[in-house]
Design an enzyme around this catalytic site. Structure first.
Site, PDB file in Angstrom:
ATOM      1  N   ARG A 100     -35.428  25.458   9.179  1.00  0.00           N
ATOM      2  CA  ARG A 100     -35.136  26.288  10.238  1.00  0.00           C
ATOM      3  C   ARG A 100     -33.713  26.835   9.907  1.00  0.00           C
ATOM      4  O   ARG A 100     -32.818  25.957  10.051  1.00  0.00           O
ATOM      5  CB  ARG A 100     -35.260  25.868  11.407  1.00  0.00           C
ATOM      6  CG  ARG A 100     -34.745  26.717  12.638  1.00  0.00           C
ATOM      7  CD  ARG A 100     -35.243  26.331  13.992  1.00  0.00           C
ATOM      8  NE  ARG A 100     -36.541  26.570  14.176  1.00  0.00           N
ATOM      9  CZ  ARG A 100     -37.213  26.833  15.585  1.00  0.00           C
ATOM     10  NH1 ARG A 100     -36.367  26.679  16.535  1.00  0.00           N
ATOM     11  NH2 ARG A 100     -38.515  27.135  15.556  1.00  0.00           N
ATOM     12  N   HIS A 127     -41.095  33.948  11.243  1.00  0.00           N
ATOM     13  CA  HIS A 127     -41.627  32.776  11.851  1.00  0.00           C
ATOM     14  C   HIS A 127     -42.983  32.689  11.595  1.00  0.00           C
ATOM     15  O   HIS A 127     -43.705  32.628  12.224  1.00  0.00           O
ATOM     16  CB  HIS A 127     -41.496  32.848  13.422  1.00  0.00           C
ATOM     17  CG  HIS A 127     -41.213  31.410  14.011  1.00  0.00           C
ATOM     18  ND1 HIS A 127     -41.420  30.159  13.420  1.00  0.00           N
ATOM     19  CD2 HIS A 127     -41.147  31.058  15.380  1.00  0.00           C
ATOM     20  CE1 HIS A 127     -41.445  29.427  14.020  1.00  0.00           C
ATOM     21  NE2 HIS A 127     -41.192  29.430  15.465  1.00  0.00           N
ATOM     22  N   GLN A 130     -45.352  30.082  13.535  1.00  0.00           N
ATOM     23  CA  GLN A 130     -45.824  30.584  14.895  1.00  0.00           C
ATOM     24  C   GLN A 130     -46.780  31.631  14.738  1.00  0.00           C
ATOM     25  O   GLN A 130     -47.959  31.370  15.611  1.00  0.00           O
ATOM     26  CB  GLN A 130     -44.541  31.339  15.390  1.00  0.00           C
ATOM     27  CG  GLN A 130     -44.693  31.746  16.969  1.00  0.00           C
ATOM     28  CD  GLN A 130     -44.849  30.636  17.659  1.00  0.00           C
ATOM     29  OE1 GLN A 130     -44.036  29.685  17.864  1.00  0.00           O
ATOM     30  NE2 GLN A 130     -46.090  30.783  18.697  1.00  0.00           N
ATOM     31  N   ASP A 221     -41.228  37.741  23.811  1.00  0.00           N
ATOM     32  CA  ASP A 221     -40.370  36.573  23.268  1.00  0.00           C
ATOM     33  C   ASP A 221     -39.009  36.753  24.145  1.00  0.00           C
ATOM     34  O   ASP A 221     -38.929  37.737  24.962  1.00  0.00           O
ATOM     35  CB  ASP A 221     -40.117  36.837  21.873  1.00  0.00           C
ATOM     36  CG  ASP A 221     -39.237  35.822  21.152  1.00  0.00           C
ATOM     37  OD1 ASP A 221     -38.947  34.768  21.712  1.00  0.00           O
ATOM     38  OD2 ASP A 221     -38.989  35.839  19.704  1.00  0.00           O
ATOM     39  N   CYS A 260     -44.215  32.803  22.333  1.00  0.00           N
ATOM     40  CA  CYS A 260     -43.958  31.700  21.225  1.00  0.00           C
ATOM     41  C   CYS A 260     -43.326  30.493  21.886  1.00  0.00           C
ATOM     42  O   CYS A 260     -43.151  29.238  21.416  1.00  0.00           O
ATOM     43  CB  CYS A 260     -43.054  32.263  20.198  1.00  0.00           C
ATOM     44  SG  CYS A 260     -41.572  32.949  20.662  1.00  0.00           S
ATOM     45  N   ARG A 288     -49.648  25.070  17.036  1.00  0.00           N
ATOM     46  CA  ARG A 288     -48.580  25.007  16.081  1.00  0.00           C
ATOM     47  C   ARG A 288     -49.137  23.955  15.070  1.00  0.00           C
ATOM     48  O   ARG A 288     -48.936  24.029  13.722  1.00  0.00           O
ATOM     49  CB  ARG A 288     -47.434  24.874  16.709  1.00  0.00           C
ATOM     50  CG  ARG A 288     -46.726  26.044  17.473  1.00  0.00           C
ATOM     51  CD  ARG A 288     -46.349  27.195  16.423  1.00  0.00           C
ATOM     52  NE  ARG A 288     -45.521  26.666  15.410  1.00  0.00           N
ATOM     53  CZ  ARG A 288     -44.251  26.506  15.566  1.00  0.00           C
ATOM     54  NH1 ARG A 288     -43.629  27.242  16.645  1.00  0.00           N
ATOM     55  NH2 ARG A 288     -43.526  26.372  14.499  1.00  0.00           N
TER      56      ARG A 288
END
Ligand code: CP
Ligand code: NVA
Length: 301
Positions: A100, A127, A130, A221, A260, A288
């Protein structure tokens, strides 16, 4: 499939195969208990995380593998030593790298200079883990993903990009509704239009919230992503019409809500929607792990 950097690298059949494998791992975890036996995965995080960190760690454990978490003690990757040297060293010991990072270029560097698979655990641009979990979630509720109508409302960046890419590859319909000045990256939009044309999907970009009409699910988000220095008071007037609240869900008859997480309750979404019967947020969070485990099994076994 050598890495998972964006989802763009997957064909429609590879993406569907990953989602199928995720469903198998979710329904028959005992069959995969030793899938990563003897394998070690390094996780590098330049930014905070709850879901990604925990779902990878516990997921790898459930597959019989081992994971090592490197936090932000060394600051941004590439500061103490180059990304190339970092990747080369980690490849001596680890079987895969989960990263990340602030810049997507850092993840590309890990993939270029390392010799083991790299999985993007969120960058400024993408992402993918996700989005895989989100399409798994949508398929559990709606079945055939090529028939899904997904709307994204809010700030168009990393999560939006990966959802757009996934929807296009799957042949789904995606509508992205953003305030002026907050649309997704133009180059990625062009790539997605191409992917959608090839796979029978569609992508619409608009600032008109009425485009929610007829959508199966609405996704939002945070309005201010990690690393973004924007202050809420500078943008809230512009973003407030895009808050997901119950009157909006009712007006446009949208059944499902997705996020998310982490969410800012009372900002981009209200408690009523977060905790409402159409909210898929915890199923997304659970998925996930299953989606990432499918990626790990595909890359490592
Ligand atoms: N959705 C997500 O990636 O959450 P974390 O930032 O907590 O990992
Ligand atoms: N867009 C958000 C996603 C967090 C999972 C961010 O980058 O902070």
């Amino acid at each position: 499939m050598k890495h998972l950097l964006t989802i763009k690298e997957l064909t429609q059949s590879q993406l569907l195969a990953l989602l199928d494998l995720a469903k198998k791992i979710k329904s028959s975890p005992a069959d995969y208990r030793h899938a990563l036996a003897g394998k070690s995965v390094v996780m590098l995080f330049e930014k905070p995380s709850l879901r990604t960190r925990v779902s990878f760690d516990i997921g790898i454990h459930k597959l019989g593998g081992h994971c090592l978490y490197l936090d932000q003690q060394n600051g941004a990757l590439g500061k103490r030593e180059s990304v190339a040297d970092f990747a080369g060293n980690l490849s001596c010991w680890a079987d895969a790298i989960v990263a990340r990072t602030f810049s997507h270029k850092t993840i590309e560097g890990l993939a270029e200079f390392g010799t083991v698979p790299v999985i993007n655990a969120l960058s400024d641009l993408y992402h993918p883990c996700q989005a895989l979990a989100d399409f798994l979630t949508l398929s559990e509720h709606l079945g055939d993903l090529s028939k899904v109508k997904l709307a994204y409302v809010g700030d168009g960046n990393n999560v939006t990009h990966s959802l757009m890419i996934g929807a296009a590859i799957l042949g789904a319909s995606m509508t992205v509704i953003c305030p002026e000045g907050h649309f997704p990256d133009g180059l990625i939009v062009n790539e997605v239009q191409q992917l959608a044309a090839e796979n029978g999907g569609s992508l619409v970009l608009t600032s008109d919230i009425a485009a929610l009409e007829g959508q199966d699910a609405v996704y939002t988000d945070t309005w201010i992503s990690m690393g973004d220095q924007t202050e809420l008071y500078d943008i809230e007037a512009k973003f407030n019409p895009y808050q997901i609240n119950q009157p909006l869900m009712d007006q446009y008859k949208v059944k499902y809500f997705m996020h998310c997480l982490p969410a800012h309750r009372g900002v981009e979404v209200t408690d009523e929607v977060m905790d409402g019967k159409g909210s898929l947020i915890l199923q997304q969070a659970e998925n996930r792990m299953h989606a990432q485990n499918a990626v790990l099994v595909t890359l490592l076994s």
